[in-house]
Design a protein around this motif. Structure first.
Motif, PDB file in Angstrom:
ATOM      1  N   LEU A 118      31.227  66.367 -17.190  1.00 20.16           N
ATOM      2  CA  LEU A 118      32.574  66.226 -16.649  1.00 20.16           C
ATOM      3  C   LEU A 118      32.979  64.757 -16.580  1.00 20.16           C
ATOM      4  CD1 LEU A 118      32.374  68.851 -13.767  1.00 20.16           C
ATOM      5  CD2 LEU A 118      33.475  69.104 -16.004  1.00 20.16           C
ATOM      6  N   PRO A 119      34.244  64.444 -16.862  1.00 17.44           N
ATOM      7  CA  PRO A 119      34.686  63.045 -16.863  1.00 17.44           C
ATOM      8  C   PRO A 119      34.736  62.438 -15.474  1.00 17.44           C
ATOM      9  CG  PRO A 119      36.542  64.526 -17.223  1.00 17.44           C
ATOM     10  CD  PRO A 119      35.308  65.369 -17.267  1.00 17.44           C
ATOM     11  N   LEU A 120      34.427  61.141 -15.414  1.00 20.18           N
ATOM     12  CA  LEU A 120      34.513  60.334 -14.207  1.00 20.18           C
ATOM     13  C   LEU A 120      35.453  59.161 -14.481  1.00 20.18           C
ATOM     14  CD1 LEU A 120      30.712  60.181 -13.253  1.00 20.18           C
ATOM     15  CD2 LEU A 120      32.495  61.459 -12.044  1.00 20.18           C
ATOM     16  N   PRO A 121      35.894  58.460 -13.450  1.00 22.21           N
ATOM     17  CA  PRO A 121      36.760  57.285 -13.673  1.00 22.21           C
ATOM     18  C   PRO A 121      36.101  56.257 -14.592  1.00 22.21           C
ATOM     19  CG  PRO A 121      36.764  57.895 -11.358  1.00 22.21           C
ATOM     20  CD  PRO A 121      35.709  58.746 -12.007  1.00 22.21           C
ATOM     21  N   GLY A 122      36.942  55.502 -15.301  1.00 26.66           N
ATOM     22  CA  GLY A 122      36.435  54.436 -16.156  1.00 26.66           C
ATOM     23  C   GLY A 122      35.805  54.910 -17.440  1.00 26.66           C
ATOM     24  N   GLY A 123      36.074  56.167 -17.826  1.00 27.89           N
ATOM     25  CA  GLY A 123      35.511  56.670 -19.064  1.00 27.89           C
ATOM     26  C   GLY A 123      34.062  57.114 -18.971  1.00 27.89           C
ATOM     27  N   ARG A 124      33.528  57.167 -17.769  1.00 27.17           N
ATOM     28  CA  ARG A 124      32.147  57.623 -17.603  1.00 27.17           C
ATOM     29  C   ARG A 124      32.101  59.136 -17.538  1.00 27.17           C
ATOM     30  NH1 ARG A 124      29.819  53.815 -19.595  1.00 27.17           N
ATOM     31  NH2 ARG A 124      27.853  54.062 -18.481  1.00 27.17           N
ATOM     32  N   LYS A 125      30.897  59.696 -17.536  1.00 24.62           N
ATOM     33  CA  LYS A 125      30.732  61.144 -17.457  1.00 24.62           C
ATOM     34  C   LYS A 125      29.638  61.491 -16.454  1.00 24.62           C
ATOM     35  CE  LYS A 125      29.985  61.730 -21.908  1.00 24.62           C
ATOM     36  NZ  LYS A 125      30.287  60.408 -22.476  1.00 24.62           N
ATOM     37  N   MET A 126      29.852  62.581 -15.765  1.00 29.95           N
ATOM     38  CA  MET A 126      28.854  63.109 -14.851  1.00 29.95           C
ATOM     39  C   MET A 126      27.721  63.744 -15.658  1.00 29.95           C
ATOM     40  SD  MET A 126      29.673  65.761 -11.769  1.00 29.95           S
ATOM     41  CE  MET A 126      28.426  66.281 -10.579  1.00 29.95           C
ATOM     42  N   ILE A 132      19.363  53.465 -10.563  1.00 23.82           N
ATOM     43  CA  ILE A 132      20.222  52.535 -11.291  1.00 23.82           C
ATOM     44  C   ILE A 132      21.387  53.322 -11.878  1.00 23.82           C
ATOM     45  CG2 ILE A 132      20.319  50.742 -13.055  1.00 23.82           C
ATOM     46  CD1 ILE A 132      18.208  50.136 -10.965  1.00 23.82           C
ATOM     47  N   GLY A 133      22.593  53.097 -11.376  1.00 25.51           N
ATOM     48  CA  GLY A 133      23.776  53.816 -11.844  1.00 25.51           C
ATOM     49  C   GLY A 133      24.036  55.044 -11.001  1.00 25.51           C
ATOM     50  N   THR A 134      25.238  55.136 -10.433  1.00 29.66           N
ATOM     51  CA  THR A 134      25.490  56.200  -9.459  1.00 29.66           C
ATOM     52  C   THR A 134      26.211  57.412 -10.010  1.00 29.66           C
ATOM     53  OG1 THR A 134      26.339  56.631  -7.247  1.00 29.66           O
ATOM     54  CG2 THR A 134      27.679  55.214  -8.640  1.00 29.66           C
ATOM     55  N   GLY A 135      27.073  57.243 -11.029  1.00 30.59           N
ATOM     56  CA  GLY A 135      27.872  58.384 -11.458  1.00 30.59           C
ATOM     57  C   GLY A 135      28.693  58.904 -10.293  1.00 30.59           C
ATOM     58  N   SER A 136      28.641  60.211 -10.071  1.00 23.95           N
ATOM     59  CA  SER A 136      29.379  60.835  -8.970  1.00 23.95           C
ATOM     60  C   SER A 136      28.599  60.814  -7.659  1.00 23.95           C
ATOM     61  CB  SER A 136      29.691  62.288  -9.326  1.00 23.95           C
ATOM     62  OG  SER A 136      28.492  63.048  -9.345  1.00 23.95           O
ATOM     63  N   GLY A 137      27.328  60.418  -7.723  1.00 23.81           N
ATOM     64  CA  GLY A 137      26.455  60.471  -6.555  1.00 23.81           C
ATOM     65  C   GLY A 137      25.567  61.700  -6.531  1.00 23.81           C
ATOM     66  N   TYR A 138      25.766  62.615  -7.488  1.00 28.03           N
ATOM     67  CA  TYR A 138      25.015  63.877  -7.481  1.00 28.03           C
ATOM     68  C   TYR A 138      23.513  63.672  -7.665  1.00 28.03           C
ATOM     69  CZ  TYR A 138      23.595  68.623  -8.865  1.00 28.03           C
ATOM     70  OH  TYR A 138      22.968  69.848  -8.964  1.00 28.03           O
ATOM     71  N   LEU A 139      23.107  62.850  -8.631  1.00 26.95           N
ATOM     72  CA  LEU A 139      21.676  62.634  -8.850  1.00 26.95           C
ATOM     73  C   LEU A 139      21.050  61.957  -7.637  1.00 26.95           C
ATOM     74  CD1 LEU A 139      19.214  62.861 -10.654  1.00 26.95           C
ATOM     75  CD2 LEU A 139      19.867  60.717 -11.757  1.00 26.95           C
ATOM     76  N   ALA A 140      21.755  61.019  -7.014  1.00 24.68           N
ATOM     77  CA  ALA A 140      21.244  60.381  -5.803  1.00 24.68           C
ATOM     78  C   ALA A 140      20.997  61.410  -4.710  1.00 24.68           C
ATOM     79  CB  ALA A 140      22.220  59.312  -5.320  1.00 24.68           C
ATOM     80  N   ALA A 141      21.924  62.351  -4.567  1.00 30.33           N
ATOM     81  CA  ALA A 141      21.767  63.394  -3.554  1.00 30.33           C
ATOM     82  C   ALA A 141      20.561  64.281  -3.848  1.00 30.33           C
ATOM     83  CB  ALA A 141      23.037  64.225  -3.476  1.00 30.33           C
ATOM     84  N   LEU A 142      20.347  64.596  -5.124  1.00 32.73           N
ATOM     85  CA  LEU A 142      19.177  65.392  -5.488  1.00 32.73           C
ATOM     86  C   LEU A 142      17.881  64.655  -5.157  1.00 32.73           C
ATOM     87  CD1 LEU A 142      20.256  66.800  -8.988  1.00 32.73           C
ATOM     88  CD2 LEU A 142      20.070  68.083  -6.844  1.00 32.73           C
ATOM     89  N   VAL A 202      20.999  52.871  -4.285  1.00 38.07           N
ATOM     90  CA  VAL A 202      21.660  52.971  -5.591  1.00 38.07           C
ATOM     91  C   VAL A 202      22.372  51.664  -5.875  1.00 38.07           C
ATOM     92  CG1 VAL A 202      23.222  54.318  -7.032  1.00 38.07           C
ATOM     93  CG2 VAL A 202      22.072  55.411  -5.087  1.00 38.07           C
ATOM     94  N   VAL A 203      22.203  51.128  -7.075  1.00 39.50           N
ATOM     95  CA  VAL A 203      22.967  49.963  -7.505  1.00 39.50           C
ATOM     96  C   VAL A 203      23.843  50.374  -8.676  1.00 39.50           C
ATOM     97  CG1 VAL A 203      21.412  48.174  -6.636  1.00 39.50           C
ATOM     98  CG2 VAL A 203      20.981  49.174  -8.876  1.00 39.50           C
ATOM     99  N   GLU A 204      25.121  49.978  -8.593  1.00 39.57           N
ATOM    100  CA  GLU A 204      26.126  50.381  -9.566  1.00 39.57           C
ATOM    101  C   GLU A 204      27.081  49.225  -9.786  1.00 39.57           C
ATOM    102  OE1 GLU A 204      28.587  51.688 -12.102  1.00 39.57           O
ATOM    103  OE2 GLU A 204      27.069  53.173 -11.540  1.00 39.57           O
ATOM    104  N   VAL A 206      34.669  51.221  -8.664  1.00 43.10           N
ATOM    105  CA  VAL A 206      35.341  52.511  -8.492  1.00 43.10           C
ATOM    106  C   VAL A 206      34.319  53.623  -8.288  1.00 43.10           C
ATOM    107  CG1 VAL A 206      36.854  54.209  -9.578  1.00 43.10           C
ATOM    108  CG2 VAL A 206      37.349  51.773  -9.818  1.00 43.10           C
ATOM    109  N   LEU A 207      33.245  53.601  -9.085  1.00 43.55           N
ATOM    110  CA  LEU A 207      32.199  54.609  -8.935  1.00 43.55           C
ATOM    111  C   LEU A 207      31.418  54.409  -7.641  1.00 43.55           C
ATOM    112  CD1 LEU A 207      30.801  55.081 -12.552  1.00 43.55           C
ATOM    113  CD2 LEU A 207      32.459  56.480 -11.305  1.00 43.55           C
ATOM    114  N   VAL A 208      31.271  53.161  -7.198  1.00 45.53           N
ATOM    115  CA  VAL A 208      30.632  52.908  -5.901  1.00 45.53           C
ATOM    116  C   VAL A 208      31.415  53.611  -4.798  1.00 45.53           C
ATOM    117  CG1 VAL A 208      30.125  51.141  -4.161  1.00 45.53           C
ATOM    118  CG2 VAL A 208      29.544  50.736  -6.557  1.00 45.53           C
TER     119      VAL A 208
END
Length: 211
Positions: A52-60, A84-94, A104-106, A110-112
């Motif tokens: 799924l798309p995230l801001p800045g052209g990134r993807k979840m 390293i790299g947060t995305g939507s925060g989902y992997l951090a939560a897992l 998490v460092v990002e 905007v993603l932060v």
């Protein structure tokens, strides 16, 4: 949409066929509410195996990729983890389900902000997200039992290996698209390939290792 049924099908029809079979991993996927890390307009696809798309052209990360990374990382109770790299925060939560703490460092502010909001909404209290150059890791709060890179790099920065505790482990997606290999590293730099996948290149202010 029946949220719990969709979550069940995500596990049974996506993760298990992709050999995500570890009970601890599947428990974490069951507990973390993926729909809270997806934009309202994307709720119908919250459990689909799509990036799924995230801001800045990134993807979840897709559910399958997130599940395979979590299974390979295998965070343990009491461990301190650097992502390293947060995305939507989902992997951090897992990762946070069983780890003592996750930092998490990002590089993308905007993603932060987005991941902080998502984690707060999901009630995840043991994750801290900071804006920083991921290639440098986070030496000020290390060393870490486990470091996980959610984006791809051409090679693993020495700074990451230096921030591992003795006996620690580093999980990173390494190579050049379309051939990207998830590898598990030791503090001494030895590694072994686990599986191939496709993820975004790590976004960082320093482009030395970025695609």
């Amino acid at each position: 949409m029946d949220i719990e049924q969709a979550r069940f099908y995500m596990i049974e029809q996506q993760l298990r066929p992709a050999e995500v079979l570890d009970p601890v991993t599947l428990e974490a996927v069951s507990l973390v509410r993926r729909e809270r890390f997806v934009a309202p307009a994307q709720q119908a696809l919250a459990f689909a195996d799509v990036a799924l798309p995230l801001p800045g052209g990134r993807k979840m990360l897709t559910p399958t990729v997130a599940g395979r990374l979590l299974q390979a990382a295998a965070p343990k109770r009491g461990e301190n983890v650097l992502l390293i790299g947060t995305g939507s925060g989902y992997l951090a939560a897992l990762l946070a389900v069983h780890a003592a703490s996750v930092r998490v460092v990002e590089a993308d502010p905007v993603l932060v902000s987005l991941s902080r909001a998502n984690l707060a909404h999901a009630g995840v209290a043991n994750v801290t997200v900071e804006e920083a150059d991921g290639l440098q890791g986070d030496a000020a709060h290390g060393p870490y039992d486990l470091i996980v890179a959610s984006g791809a790099v051409r090679e693993v920065p020495a700074a990451w290996l230096a921030q591992l505790k003795p006996g620690g482990r580093l999980l990173a997606c390494v190579g050049s698209a379309p051939v990207l290999s998830v590898r598990l590293y030791t503090p001494a730099g030895g590694s072994r390939a686990l599986f191939e996948t496709s993820v975004d290149a790590l976004r960082t202010p320093a482009a030395a290792f970025a695609f």
